[in-house]
Design a protein around this motif. Structure first.
Motif, PDB file in Angstrom:
ATOM      1  N   VAL A 115       0.842  -1.189   0.000  1.00  0.00           N
ATOM      2  CA  VAL A 115       0.000   0.000   0.000  1.00  0.00           C
ATOM      3  C   VAL A 115       0.878   1.241   0.000  1.00  0.00           C
ATOM      4  O   VAL A 115       1.974   1.243   0.546  1.00  0.00           O
ATOM      5  N   VAL A 116       0.363   2.288  -0.632  1.00  0.00           N
ATOM      6  CA  VAL A 116       1.041   3.577  -0.643  1.00  0.00           C
ATOM      7  C   VAL A 116       0.332   4.488   0.351  1.00  0.00           C
ATOM      8  O   VAL A 116      -0.891   4.623   0.308  1.00  0.00           O
ATOM      9  N   LEU A 117       1.099   5.098   1.235  1.00  0.00           N
ATOM     10  CA  LEU A 117       0.579   6.117   2.150  1.00  0.00           C
ATOM     11  C   LEU A 117       0.846   7.459   1.485  1.00  0.00           C
ATOM     12  O   LEU A 117       1.990   7.882   1.392  1.00  0.00           O
ATOM     13  N   ASP A 118      -0.181   8.071   0.970  1.00  0.00           N
ATOM     14  CA  ASP A 118      -0.047   9.283   0.175  1.00  0.00           C
ATOM     15  C   ASP A 118       0.367  10.466   1.038  1.00  0.00           C
ATOM     16  O   ASP A 118      -0.372  10.878   1.930  1.00  0.00           O
ATOM     17  N   PRO A 176       5.648   6.203  -0.571  1.00  0.00           N
ATOM     18  CA  PRO A 176       5.899   5.534   0.697  1.00  0.00           C
ATOM     19  C   PRO A 176       5.079   4.231   0.723  1.00  0.00           C
ATOM     20  O   PRO A 176       3.852   4.263   0.717  1.00  0.00           O
ATOM     21  N   VAL A 177       5.766   3.102   0.709  1.00  0.00           N
ATOM     22  CA  VAL A 177       5.114   1.806   0.541  1.00  0.00           C
ATOM     23  C   VAL A 177       5.278   0.952   1.797  1.00  0.00           C
ATOM     24  O   VAL A 177       6.396   0.773   2.295  1.00  0.00           O
ATOM     25  N   ALA A 187      -7.478   5.291   7.436  1.00  0.00           N
ATOM     26  CA  ALA A 187      -6.736   6.444   6.915  1.00  0.00           C
ATOM     27  C   ALA A 187      -7.700   7.549   6.504  1.00  0.00           C
ATOM     28  O   ALA A 187      -7.485   8.726   6.818  1.00  0.00           O
ATOM     29  N   LYS A 188      -8.766   7.167   5.841  1.00  0.00           N
ATOM     30  CA  LYS A 188      -9.771   8.150   5.422  1.00  0.00           C
ATOM     31  C   LYS A 188     -10.376   8.837   6.645  1.00  0.00           C
ATOM     32  O   LYS A 188     -10.608  10.045   6.638  1.00  0.00           O
ATOM     33  N   ALA A 229      -4.925   9.513   2.785  1.00  0.00           N
ATOM     34  CA  ALA A 229      -5.214   8.508   1.760  1.00  0.00           C
ATOM     35  C   ALA A 229      -4.173   7.394   1.746  1.00  0.00           C
ATOM     36  O   ALA A 229      -2.978   7.634   1.906  1.00  0.00           O
ATOM     37  N   VAL A 230      -4.686   6.200   1.546  1.00  0.00           N
ATOM     38  CA  VAL A 230      -3.882   5.003   1.332  1.00  0.00           C
ATOM     39  C   VAL A 230      -4.475   4.327   0.115  1.00  0.00           C
ATOM     40  O   VAL A 230      -5.698   4.295  -0.042  1.00  0.00           O
ATOM     41  N   TRP A 231      -3.630   3.811  -0.770  1.00  0.00           N
ATOM     42  CA  TRP A 231      -4.175   3.016  -1.856  1.00  0.00           C
ATOM     43  C   TRP A 231      -3.314   1.785  -2.073  1.00  0.00           C
ATOM     44  O   TRP A 231      -2.111   1.810  -1.874  1.00  0.00           O
ATOM     45  N   PRO A 232      -3.965   0.678  -2.450  1.00  0.00           N
ATOM     46  CA  PRO A 232      -3.238  -0.566  -2.670  1.00  0.00           C
ATOM     47  C   PRO A 232      -2.590  -0.593  -4.046  1.00  0.00           C
ATOM     48  O   PRO A 232      -3.100  -0.015  -5.006  1.00  0.00           O
TER      49      PRO A 232
END
Length: 178
Positions: free
Chosen positions: A137-140, A147-148, A163-164, A169-172
């Motif tokens: 996951v990326v921590l935006d 940042p993974v 996170a929201k 934001a975090v995205w896989p």
């Protein structure tokens, strides 16, 4: 920036839960994240050298998230990659994570995948990590880097939701876009 706002309790709870999910055996990660939220001036004073590397010299709304990223990095639970990082550096960085899967996903890579541009290679890594039950996951942090972190695949939706709830934001990686 002054202290936490009116919904600070919910944000702080979400930040703490994200830290606990990503660093379950490292309470210092949650402590640093909480401090950046509850005492941003004190956090900047204490971690000024670390923040200087990011061009940060005063509190700002994203400070707790940046503190989380930095604390995770310090504990080898996150690797930060430049937008033009090569595959060997990404593989090395992911291989140093203490949260990496016990099954090595690198055996799943196909010829040519390591020649992909940075983001595409990270997406390929994400797909292969999923094949062994893990997720990247990326921590935006609204930067030109990625940042993974690595988590169990079944915890990704929970992480995104937490996170929201904290306003971040975090995205896989490696998941088809809907």
């Amino acid at each position: 920036m002054s202290g936490p706002g009116p919904d600070a309790g919910g944000v702080l709870d979400s930040l703490t839960a994200v830290a606990a999910l990503l660093a379950p055996d490292q309470p210092a990660v949650a402590e640093q994240t909480r401090r950046a939220h509850t005492d941003p001036e004190g956090y900047v004073s204490t971690y000024g050298d670390r923040l200087d590397d990011r061009g940060i010299d005063e509190p700002f709304p994203g400070l707790p998230w940046t503190a989380l990223v930095d604390a995770l990095t310090e504990h080898k639970l996150l690797a930060e990659f430049d937008w033009k990082e090569d595959a060997d550096e990404i593989r090395r960085g992911l291989g140093e994570l203490v949260s990496r899967p016990s099954v090595d996903p690198w055996v799943l890579f196909e010829d040519g995948e390591t020649d992909l541009p940075t983001y595409d290679f990270l997406e390929a890594c994400g797909r292969h990590y999923r094949e062994v039950g893990a997720a990247l996951v990326v921590l935006d942090i609204e930067s030109d880097c990625y940042p993974v972190a690595c988590v169990r695949a079944r915890r990704v939706d929970e992480l995104i939701s937490l996170a929201k709830g904290a306003g971040f934001a975090v995205w896989p990686l490696g998941v088809p876009k809907a």
